[in-house]
Design a protein around this motif. Structure first.
Motif, PDB file in Angstrom:
ATOM      1  N   ALA A 129       0.719  -1.311  -0.009  1.00 22.36           N
ATOM      2  CA  ALA A 129      -0.128  -0.025   0.063  1.00 22.36           C
ATOM      3  C   ALA A 129       0.774   1.187   0.192  1.00 22.36           C
ATOM      4  O   ALA A 129       1.879   1.421   0.815  1.00 22.36           O
ATOM      5  CB  ALA A 129      -0.796  -0.106   1.273  1.00 22.36           C
TER       6      ALA A 129
ATOM      7  N   LYS B  46       2.090   4.829   0.833  1.00 18.56           N
ATOM      8  CA  LYS B  46       2.180   5.669   2.169  1.00 18.56           C
ATOM      9  C   LYS B  46       2.051   7.090   2.002  1.00 18.56           C
ATOM     10  O   LYS B  46       2.146   7.917   2.927  1.00 18.56           O
ATOM     11  CB  LYS B  46       3.675   5.284   2.812  1.00 18.56           C
ATOM     12  CG  LYS B  46       3.591   3.817   3.256  1.00 18.56           C
ATOM     13  CD  LYS B  46       4.891   3.748   4.245  1.00 18.56           C
ATOM     14  CE  LYS B  46       4.832   2.154   4.583  1.00 18.56           C
ATOM     15  NZ  LYS B  46       3.891   1.770   5.683  1.00 18.56           N
TER      16      LYS B  46
ATOM     17  N   GLY C   3      -2.556   4.188   0.248  1.00 19.31           N
ATOM     18  CA  GLY C   3      -3.392   3.412   0.131  1.00 19.31           C
ATOM     19  C   GLY C   3      -3.630   2.269  -1.071  1.00 19.31           C
ATOM     20  O   GLY C   3      -4.022   1.327  -1.105  1.00 19.31           O
TER      21      GLY C   3
END
Length: 141
Positions: free
Chosen positions: A68, A70, A110
Motif C-alpha cells: 500500500a 504511504k 493506500g
C-alpha cells in the motif's frame, strides 16, 4: 544506481546477496549525491521488505507485493538498506530505462504499488543524468 562506499567493490551477485532481507523505500524527492547522505525529505511513497534471498534468478522477491502506498508523489529513486539501517545503494526509479520500474507512474496513500522490474547495474548513472550522443557532440556536459 549508486552503491554505498561499503559495497563499492561488489559485483552483481554480492549486491544481490546484500539485498537479502533488505528494505526498499521509494522516494519522490531528489536523490542525494551519494547513498551516505540523508534523504532531505523523509517522507516516502512506499516500502518493500525483501525475502532472503532477495532474488530468484533475476526476479526480485518482495515479502509482500503489491504494497500500500504511504504518500502521494512520483517515484524518483529507491534506497535499499539492511535490517540494521546500513545503506546498500540508491537506485533510479520511474518509467523508462530506470533501475526500478513500478507498475504505477505515481503513488497515492493506500493505493497498490508493485515492482515490475529491478535491475542491478553497478556502473550505471541515473538515466536522467546521462547525455545523449547529440548533446555530447554539442558540448552540453
Amino acid at each position: 544506481m549508486k552503491l554505498a562506499e561499503a559495497f563499492a567493490g561488489c559485483g552483481v551477485d554480492e549486491i544481490k546477496a546484500a539485498l537479502g532481507g533488505a528494505t526498499l523505500r521509494v522516494y519522490s524527492c531528489a536523490q542525494p549525491d551519494t547513498p551516505e547522505k540523508s534523504v532531505f525529505r523523509n517522507r516516502f511513497l512506499a516500502e518493500f521488505q525483501l525475502e532472503s534471498p532477495a532474488f530468484d534468478g533475476d526476479s526480485i522477491r518482495p515479502v509482500e507485493s503489491p504494497v500500500a502506498g504511504k504518500d502521494v508523489g512520483v517515484p524518483l529513486f529507491v534506497r535499499a538498506t539492511k535490517a540494521d539501517g546500513t545503506v546498500i545503494a540508491d537506485f533510479s526509479a520511474g518509467p523508462g530505462d530506470m533501475d526500478v520500474k513500478l507498475a504505477e507512474t505515481s503513488c497515492s496513500i493506500g493505493a497498490p504499488v508493485q515492482i515490475v522490474k529491478f535491475q542491478i547495474r553497478p556502473q550505471s548513472t541515473h538515466p536522467s543524468r546521462r547525455l545523449s550522443a547529440r548533446d555530447r557532440m554539442q558540448g552540453l556536459s
